[in-house]
Design a protein around this motif. Structure first.
Motif: not given
Lengths: 79, 248
Positions: B106-107, B109-110
């Protein structure tokens, strides 16, 4: 060759799911929402599930490493 | 807040990313195949799309092609475990804006999202269609000071339609009373050329029939003349945020 590619693609697909889900749980942990779990006495179950997931993930990683070693040996690639 | 579409045939992955981005305040749509993705793009016009390449049915490259044909400004981030050079080159030729290799977290994705959001923030295009040059100057002078956007104008509907054919505009501010083609016809034809353009009409008439006719023609908002420029600014900012150009 296509079969091998598809096979590895499938492995990565599962690893991707594992990575995304693990990072989602980490994000929650970072936001300290586990405190709430603890208060609700669910912490023990959560930790049990984490330990089990960790063991399974290690098993998968070990298997993929074994496969890598086999392939490297067959292709005479030095590790 | 941004409109984001996640397309992946692994529904667990889609749901996890969707939940995460929703908790971050975004408006997130999910699709597990190319056909659904294109339906969502047509209906919701998301600013950013995470698009898996390998899917059953219509694959990611086909979806990318369609998205870019509909709206070149939609940012498309291609996602795949196997991004070989040939696929990357194809995706790049079709207008792909970035790649992420699976597995990612998810990092990642960020990071990808922040980069694309920065690009989106920079360049909303606004077209003003108004036959009074003095009014055009007032609007542009006022908004330029307050909104980061590219402004263009025309004094007639005919010129506006020519401009819309040549350039992708995100927002159009249209006076209903124009010489030649009137504002309603301009809006109708503009939407045939670019269905995703948001329209705000300005009018001296405020009765219901005008408003109903305007809304039926795809107008997002209406302002009565004389224009109160701070209100116009607020409405335009609302359009920009809804379209995903700026954070709210």
């Amino acid at each position: 060759m296509q079969e091998v590619r598809d096979g590895f693609h499938e492995v990565l697909r599962h690893l991707h799911r594992l990575t995304i889900s693990s990072s989602a749980l980490l994000k929650i942990a970072e936001k300290q929402q586990y405190k709430e779990l603890h208060e609700k006495e669910h912490m023990e179950k959560a930790l049990e599930a984490v330990a089990k997931s960790c063991e399974l993930a290690k098993t998968v990683a070990d298997e993929v490493d074994k496969l890598r070693d086999t392939v490297y040996t067959q292709l005479n690639i030095e590790i | 807040m941004y409109k984001i579409l996640i397309v992946d045939d692994d529904i667990d992955v889609v749901e996890t990313i969707k939940n995460y981005l929703e908790t971050e305040g975004h408006s997130v749509f999910a699709a597990d195949n190319g056909k659904s993705a294109l339906e969502i793009v047509a209906k919701e016009n998301p600013g950013i799309v995470f698009l898996d390449i390998k899917m059953k049915g219509i694959d990611g490259l086909e979806v990318l092609k369609e998205i870019k044909a509909t709206d070149k400004k939609t940012k498309v981030i291609m996602v795949s475990a196997l991004l070989d050079l040939e696929t990357r080159t194809k995706a790049q030729d079709m207008g792909c804006d970035a790649y992420i290799r699976k597995p990612f977290d998810l990092d990642d994705v960020d990071k990808a999202l922040s980069a694309k959001i920065n690009e989106l923030i920079s360049d909303p295009s606004i077209l003003i269609v108004e036959d009074e040059k003095g009014q055009v100057d007032n609007i542009i002078d006022y908004l330029k000071e307050r909104i980061s956007a590219k402004f263009s104008y025309t004094l007639t509907g005919e010129e506006a339609l020519e401009k819309i054919k040549d350039e992708l505009y995100n927002i159009m501010i249209v006076d209903i009373s124009l010489p030649g083609i009137d504002g309603f016809k301009v809006i109708k034809r503009a939407h045939e050329i670019n269905p995703h353009i948001d329209v705000l009409i300005t009018t001296g008439y405020t009765h219901n029939q005008v408003i109903n006719e305007a809304v039926g023609n795809g107008v997002v908002d209406i302002m009565s003349k004389p224009l109160h420029l701070p209100v116009l600014e607020k409405k335009i900012m609302g359009f920009i945020q809804r379209r995903g150009f700026k954070s709210s």
